[in-house]
Scaffold this motif. Structure first.
Motif, PDB file in Angstrom:
ATOM      1  N   GLY A  55      19.756  33.021  -0.064  1.00 17.63           N
ATOM      2  CA  GLY A  55      19.067  34.243  -0.476  1.00 17.63           C
ATOM      3  C   GLY A  55      20.019  35.395  -0.209  1.00 17.63           C
ATOM      4  N   HIS A  56      20.598  35.938  -1.254  1.00 19.28           N
ATOM      5  CA  HIS A  56      21.630  36.972  -1.101  1.00 19.28           C
ATOM      6  C   HIS A  56      21.063  38.314  -1.567  1.00 19.28           C
ATOM      7  N   ASP A  60      23.222  34.256   6.148  1.00 20.18           N
ATOM      8  CA  ASP A  60      22.583  35.574   6.113  1.00 20.18           C
ATOM      9  C   ASP A  60      23.437  36.672   6.739  1.00 20.18           C
ATOM     10  N   SER A 107      15.452  35.804   3.713  1.00 23.19           N
ATOM     11  CA  SER A 107      15.402  36.292   2.328  1.00 23.19           C
ATOM     12  C   SER A 107      14.820  35.238   1.394  1.00 23.19           C
ATOM     13  N   ARG A 122      14.024  35.304  11.787  1.00 22.09           N
ATOM     14  CA  ARG A 122      15.316  34.733  12.175  1.00 22.09           C
ATOM     15  C   ARG A 122      15.466  34.833  13.691  1.00 22.09           C
TER      16      ARG A 122
HETATM   17 MG    MG Z   1      20.608  34.885   2.987  1.00 26.50          MG
END
Ligand code: MG
Ligand code: GDP
Ligand code: IMO
Length: 426
Positions: free
Chosen positions: A39-40, A12, A297, A303
């Motif tokens: 997850g971009h 991330d 994401s 986080r």
């Molecule tokens: Mg990510």
């Protein structure tokens, strides 16, 4: 030549954003490992988009995007990703290619992930539960399915055989489940995916590389500290997230690798379980999480947040041969009077070190910090690094010197446009 962009922390870092920024310089953008655990996030023209398996060059019409053989692919999630891209009118027949050798995530892989995490109880990895570990395990134990298999008349038999093996494991775990609905969705998604370019991507990439001047960007997923060999084992993912994974995950030779972009947040985050020496469990950590919108994401989980950690960054730079650093989310640090940098760890016997111990999980590591003044001002609208606050320049210079690697990009916001490029200053 092949350039690589990969995360130096626990994922991330902002890989999606920077791959999208760099993509116009590349003919090919390729994912080489991981799968829908990634997850971009990309933001441009007021739109925000999260990609999981599709490479982050997909919004650039001139880029060819390749899902390489080292990836584990979930066809159900693939279909959802493609559906979500409908408003962008992308011609996938020209811009998206998938290796027939990608490992196939089947619905029972996800169940096995859940069953294994449940059995681990307190010791759970904190997996995204996308079936990543079980799919890579089947690949390595040579019983997995590959995307190309779906084109074979014997696919259903192979599938049933694998599901039977999974059912035996799920029974062993005494895990309750119902596969019927997911299986129907899975087979519909397989029909859908047959309409895409399923190729021998190692030939596609190498033919492109043979053309003079063609550049390929390999897009990492996760981060080096989640690498199955070098990460904080067992709290890792199941692939080689480091530069070495590019050769096996795309079928390119090491001699083709050129630049290695190492991307990191100006602080540090981790989602899931496992060691995190600079983690802040106090109000400062909470402020970082809120200011940085640090929620996963892929899973939406909060986080964990902490200060930047030089021993881990030095380790990742060493493993990957990083040639340029990309520093992300500096805007998030604008709220702090003082900013800390962990330069070393103190071990239980009093030894000071900047190397990672064999077992990060069971070795208590006390961070040794230096404190630098914050800049306490908005970075909005600053487009030239020279016009950055002096304290931010000093922070950058400190990191460059300690890491012996130039910071060539600085990111000040989620949007594509909030990216400053600078010349190396070592
Ligand atoms: Mg990510
Ligand atoms: P990836 O997995 O490495 O692609 O990163 P993620 O997309 O999971 O997480 C990065 C998050 O930070 C996303 O929500 C991005 O939109 C956001 N982001 C990226 N760069 C910046 C930045 O410079 N500043 C801020 N505030 N957010 C950023
Ligand atoms: P991107 O590409 C952050 C973490 C999970 C868990 C561990 C194992 O967006 O940076 P897995 O699902 O692979 O079995 O989970 O790895 N993890 C990530 N953390 N970013 C990611 O990807 C991650 N992919 C997996 O949270 O701790």
């Amino acid at each position: 030549m092949v350039d690589i962009l990969l995360g130096l922390q626990w994922g991330d870092e902002g890989k999606g954003k920077i791959v999208d920024v760099l993509a116009p310089q590349y003919k090919v953008v390729a994912r080489f490992q991981g799968g829908p655990n990634a997850g971009h996030t990309l933001e441009f023209e007021g739109k925000k988009h999260v990609l999981h398996q599709i490479p982050s060059g997909i919004f650039r019409p001139d880029s060819i995007n390749i899902i390489g053989n080292g990836v584990v692919l979930d066809p159900i999630i693939f279909k959802k990703e493609i559906d979500a891209l409908a408003p962008y009118n992308i011609d996938f027949s020209k811009t998206l290619f998938i290796s027939k050798k990608t490992a196939l995530i089947i619905p029972s892989h996800r169940l096995l992930d859940a069953a294994s995490e449940k059995a681990k109880a307190e010791a759970k990895i904190g997996s995204t539960l996308k079936g990543i570990g079980p799919t890579y395990a089947d690949k390595i134990s040579r019983q997995g399915l590959r995307l190309g298999d779906i084109l074979s008349p014997s696919f259903k038999d192979k599938y049933q055989k694998l599901v039977e093996a999974h059912r035996r494991m799920l029974d062993f775990y005494q895990f309750e489940y119902d596969l019927a609905e997911a299986e129907q969705e899975f087979f519909r998604a397989l029909e859908f995916i047959k309409g895409f370019n399923l190729v021998e991507s190692e030939y596609l990439i190498n033919k492109n590389l043979a053309e003079p001047g063609t550049r390929v960007l390999a897009e990492g997923a996760q981060g080096s500290l989640l690498d199955v060999d070098f990460g904080s084992y067992p709290f890792v993912t199941s692939s080689n997230t480091t530069a070495a994974g590019v050769c096996s995950g795309l079928g390119v030779s090491p001699s083709k690798i050129s630049e290695v972009y190492g991307i990191f947040k100006a602080y540090c985050t981790r989602v899931g379980s496992g060691p995190f020496p600079t983690e802040l469990l106090d109000d400062t950590g909470e402020r970082m999480r809120q200011e940085g919108r640090e929620f996963g994401s892929t899973t939406g989980r909060p986080r964990r947040c902490g200060w930047v950690d030089l021993p881990t960054l030095k380790y990742s730079i060493m493993l990957n041969g990083v040639t340029q650093l990309v520093m992300m989310k500096v805007d998030v640090l604008s709220i702090f009077d003082e900013i800390k940098i962990c330069t070393h760890y103190e071990l239980p016997d009093g030894t000071i070190t900047d190397e990672l111990p064999y077992d990060m999980t069971d070795t208590p590591l006390k961070p040794v910090y230096v404190t630098l003044p914050g800049w306490k001002q908005s970075l909005d609208g600053i487009t030239d690094f020279q016009n950055m606050p002096e304290a931010l320049k000093a922070y950058t210079a400190y990191l460059e010197k300690a890491l012996q690697t130039p910071v060539t990009f600085v990111s000040t916001g989620p949007d594509r446009s909030a990216t400053l490029s600078r010349k190396p200053e070592l």
